[in-house]
Write an enzyme that holds these catalytic residues in place. Structure first.
Site, mmCIF file in Angstrom:
data_model
loop_
_atom_site.group_PDB
_atom_site.id
_atom_site.type_symbol
_atom_site.label_atom_id
_atom_site.label_comp_id
_atom_site.label_asym_id
_atom_site.label_seq_id
_atom_site.Cartn_x
_atom_site.Cartn_y
_atom_site.Cartn_z
ATOM 1 N N GLY A 7 6.293 -5.976 0.569
ATOM 2 C CA GLY A 7 4.915 -5.708 1.009
ATOM 3 C C GLY A 7 3.888 -6.550 0.276
ATOM 4 O O GLY A 7 2.740 -6.127 0.111
ATOM 5 N N SER A 9 2.352 -8.950 1.449
ATOM 6 C CA SER A 9 1.279 -9.295 2.385
ATOM 7 C C SER A 9 0.296 -8.141 2.577
ATOM 8 O O SER A 9 -0.697 -8.285 3.282
ATOM 9 C CB SER A 9 1.884 -9.680 3.738
ATOM 10 O OG SER A 9 2.825 -8.685 4.138
ATOM 11 N N GLY A 10 0.558 -6.991 1.965
ATOM 12 C CA GLY A 10 -0.378 -5.859 2.042
ATOM 13 C C GLY A 10 -1.399 -5.953 0.917
ATOM 14 O O GLY A 10 -1.280 -6.789 0.013
ATOM 15 N N ILE A 12 -2.210 -3.779 -1.543
ATOM 16 C CA ILE A 12 -1.721 -3.401 -2.877
ATOM 17 C C ILE A 12 -0.689 -4.430 -3.356
ATOM 18 O O ILE A 12 -0.723 -4.883 -4.506
ATOM 19 C CB ILE A 12 -1.150 -1.966 -2.857
ATOM 20 C CG1 ILE A 12 -2.291 -0.963 -2.612
ATOM 21 C CG2 ILE A 12 -0.430 -1.640 -4.166
ATOM 22 C CD1 ILE A 12 -1.869 0.483 -2.456
ATOM 23 N N GLY A 13 0.204 -4.853 -2.464
ATOM 24 C CA GLY A 13 1.230 -5.842 -2.818
ATOM 25 C C GLY A 13 0.618 -7.164 -3.261
ATOM 26 O O GLY A 13 1.085 -7.781 -4.231
ATOM 27 N N SER A 134 2.868 8.249 -3.273
ATOM 28 C CA SER A 134 1.564 8.781 -2.835
ATOM 29 C C SER A 134 1.372 10.179 -3.393
ATOM 30 O O SER A 134 2.343 10.936 -3.534
ATOM 31 C CB SER A 134 1.509 8.850 -1.307
ATOM 32 O OG SER A 134 0.389 9.616 -0.899
ATOM 33 N N TYR A 147 4.992 11.327 6.699
ATOM 34 C CA TYR A 147 4.639 10.399 5.608
ATOM 35 C C TYR A 147 4.711 11.131 4.265
ATOM 36 O O TYR A 147 5.297 10.619 3.301
ATOM 37 C CB TYR A 147 3.221 9.859 5.857
ATOM 38 C CG TYR A 147 2.664 8.982 4.762
ATOM 39 C CD1 TYR A 147 2.988 7.629 4.688
ATOM 40 C CD2 TYR A 147 1.780 9.501 3.807
ATOM 41 C CE1 TYR A 147 2.460 6.821 3.677
ATOM 42 C CE2 TYR A 147 1.247 8.697 2.808
ATOM 43 C CZ TYR A 147 1.586 7.358 2.743
ATOM 44 O OH TYR A 147 1.068 6.564 1.749
HETATM 45 N N1 LIG Z 1 -3.984 2.558 0.882
HETATM 46 C C1 LIG Z 1 -3.886 3.770 0.400
HETATM 47 O O1 LIG Z 1 -4.857 4.554 0.383
HETATM 48 C C2 LIG Z 1 -2.579 4.258 -0.170
HETATM 49 C C3 LIG Z 1 -2.560 5.484 -0.835
HETATM 50 C C4 LIG Z 1 -1.358 5.943 -1.360
HETATM 51 C C5 LIG Z 1 -0.210 5.188 -1.200
HETATM 52 N N2 LIG Z 1 -0.256 4.002 -0.557
HETATM 53 C C6 LIG Z 1 1.005 3.269 -0.395
HETATM 54 O O2 LIG Z 1 0.889 1.965 -0.925
HETATM 55 C C7 LIG Z 1 1.780 1.084 -0.235
HETATM 56 C C8 LIG Z 1 1.006 -0.160 0.211
HETATM 57 O O3 LIG Z 1 -0.089 0.237 1.017
HETATM 58 P P1 LIG Z 1 -1.291 -0.769 1.399
HETATM 59 O O4 LIG Z 1 -2.523 0.075 1.429
HETATM 60 O O5 LIG Z 1 -1.241 -2.016 0.574
HETATM 61 O O6 LIG Z 1 -0.889 -1.084 2.902
HETATM 62 P P2 LIG Z 1 -1.117 -2.385 3.808
HETATM 63 O O7 LIG Z 1 -2.209 -3.251 3.264
HETATM 64 O O8 LIG Z 1 -1.233 -1.854 5.194
HETATM 65 O O9 LIG Z 1 0.283 -3.185 3.648
HETATM 66 C C9 LIG Z 1 1.465 -2.687 4.200
HETATM 67 C C10 LIG Z 1 2.613 -3.617 3.850
HETATM 68 O O10 LIG Z 1 3.835 -3.083 4.374
HETATM 69 C C11 LIG Z 1 4.497 -4.080 5.141
HETATM 70 N N3 LIG Z 1 5.224 -3.500 6.268
HETATM 71 C C12 LIG Z 1 4.738 -2.692 7.256
HETATM 72 N N4 LIG Z 1 5.696 -2.448 8.173
HETATM 73 C C13 LIG Z 1 6.822 -3.120 7.754
HETATM 74 C C14 LIG Z 1 8.127 -3.297 8.284
HETATM 75 N N5 LIG Z 1 8.523 -2.759 9.458
HETATM 76 N N6 LIG Z 1 9.019 -4.038 7.580
HETATM 77 C C15 LIG Z 1 8.660 -4.621 6.408
HETATM 78 N N7 LIG Z 1 7.421 -4.512 5.876
HETATM 79 C C16 LIG Z 1 6.515 -3.777 6.546
HETATM 80 C C17 LIG Z 1 3.364 -4.977 5.669
HETATM 81 O O11 LIG Z 1 3.886 -6.256 6.057
HETATM 82 P P3 LIG Z 1 3.132 -7.229 7.145
HETATM 83 O O12 LIG Z 1 1.662 -6.945 7.030
HETATM 84 O O13 LIG Z 1 3.512 -8.604 6.728
HETATM 85 O O14 LIG Z 1 3.683 -6.879 8.485
HETATM 86 C C18 LIG Z 1 2.460 -5.032 4.441
HETATM 87 O O15 LIG Z 1 2.952 -5.976 3.522
HETATM 88 C C19 LIG Z 1 2.374 1.906 0.912
HETATM 89 O O16 LIG Z 1 3.645 2.381 0.544
HETATM 90 C C20 LIG Z 1 1.419 3.060 1.042
HETATM 91 O O17 LIG Z 1 2.073 4.187 1.571
HETATM 92 C C21 LIG Z 1 -1.411 3.507 -0.034
#
Ligand SMILES: NC(=O)c1ccc[n+]([C@@H]2O[C@H](COP(=O)([O-])OP(=O)(O)OC[C@H]3O[C@@H](n4cnc5c(N)ncnc54)[C@H](OP(=O)(O)O)[C@@H]3O)[C@@H](O)[C@H]2O)c1
Length: 239
Positions: A7, A9-10, A12-13, A134, A147
């Protein structure tokens, strides 16, 4: 030192990738659809840290075989699972394939990846595994029941797996944020986000960089004595 960041490309990543690159790590940068973001990130990191390696890895955690990913990984000291997705709907409305996708992305594929890469992680005697979990894995959330379920399972998995691999020098921990200012929350209106902010004692959402700081600490630790823990990073929200 090499780390694989699922991840990357996200939001947090990407934050974690920048933090680890600054600390001297070479990185396997995983993405699924967002190749453009990874290309830009690699260009930026190569310019800043020309002696380190930054390797893009494409992998779909719903449809691809685990070997598509693991065959691309050679030396490895840390794995960070920062990928994820969610569906904001009632349990009665969620489709079976959406449940499968949550299970595969958050739990099944991470387990299969660790099965394949554990020997490599054990080589340095200080392997590091960090999951982004989370707060909902602890308190649960209506509209995100499945989730919340997989995030709770992530903490249970880390708890058990940490015991199994501690003697190999590998630590396994979960950083469990509350609300983070990322594109995952884009579907909420600014009014909804404002009402979430008002509920958070710290009076703001977390920033991806703050999550990255904590992950940076966990992978840099000299000892594996801090292991099997879920660290809630939620500004006091819901705790
Ligand atoms: N944002 C929040 O408020 C929050 C709160 C608590 C926990 N989290 C957790 O933190 C983590 C990262 O969240 P984020 O906010 O950074 O999310 P994000 O910006 O939406 O990024 C999601 C990442 O997951 C990858 N992904 C999605 N579907 C996939 C698939 N089928 N196969 C492989 N990779 C896939 C995406 O890849 P592509 O974009 O390249 O497709 C992207 O790199 C998650 O586990 C989320 O549950 C987030």
């Amino acid at each position: 030192m090499h780390a694989l960041i699922l991840g990357s490309s996200g939001d947090i990543g990407t934050g974690i990738a920048k933090q680890l690159a600054e600390k001297g790590w070479s990185l396997y940068l995983h993405y699924n659809n967002n190749q453009e973001r990874i290309s830009e990130l690699i260009t930026e990191l190569h310019e800043k840290y020309p002696k380190q390696e930054f390797i893009p890895v494409k992998f779909d955690m719903v449809n691809d075989n685990v070997l598509v990913l693991t065959r691309q990984i050679f030396t490895l000291d840390a794995i960070i699972f920062a990928q994820g997705n969610t569906y904001y709907k009632l349990l009665v409305d969620i489709e079976e394939e959406e449940i499968d996708s949550l299970w595969k992305i958050h739990i099944k594929l991470p387990i299969l990846i660790l099965k394949e890469l554990q020997d490599k992680l054990a080589e340095s005697k200080s392997g590091r595994v960090v999951f982004i979990g989370s707060i909902y894995g602890k308190v649960g959330s209506a509209m995100e029941v499945v989730y919340s379920t997989v995030k709770g399972a992530m903490s249970s998995f880390a708890d058990a797996y940490a015991k199994e691999v501690a003697s190999l020098g590998i630590s396994v921990n979960v950083v469990a944020p509350g609300a983070v200012d990322t594109k995952m929350n884009q579907e909420f209106s600014s009014e909804d986000l404002e009402s979430i902010r008002e509920e958070i004692p710290a009076n703001r959402l977390a920033k991806p960089d703050e999550i990255a700081d904590l992950v940076g600490y966990l992978v840099d630790m000299k000892s594996n004595y801090l292991t099997g823990q879920t660290i809630y990073f939620a500004g006091g929200w819901l705790l």
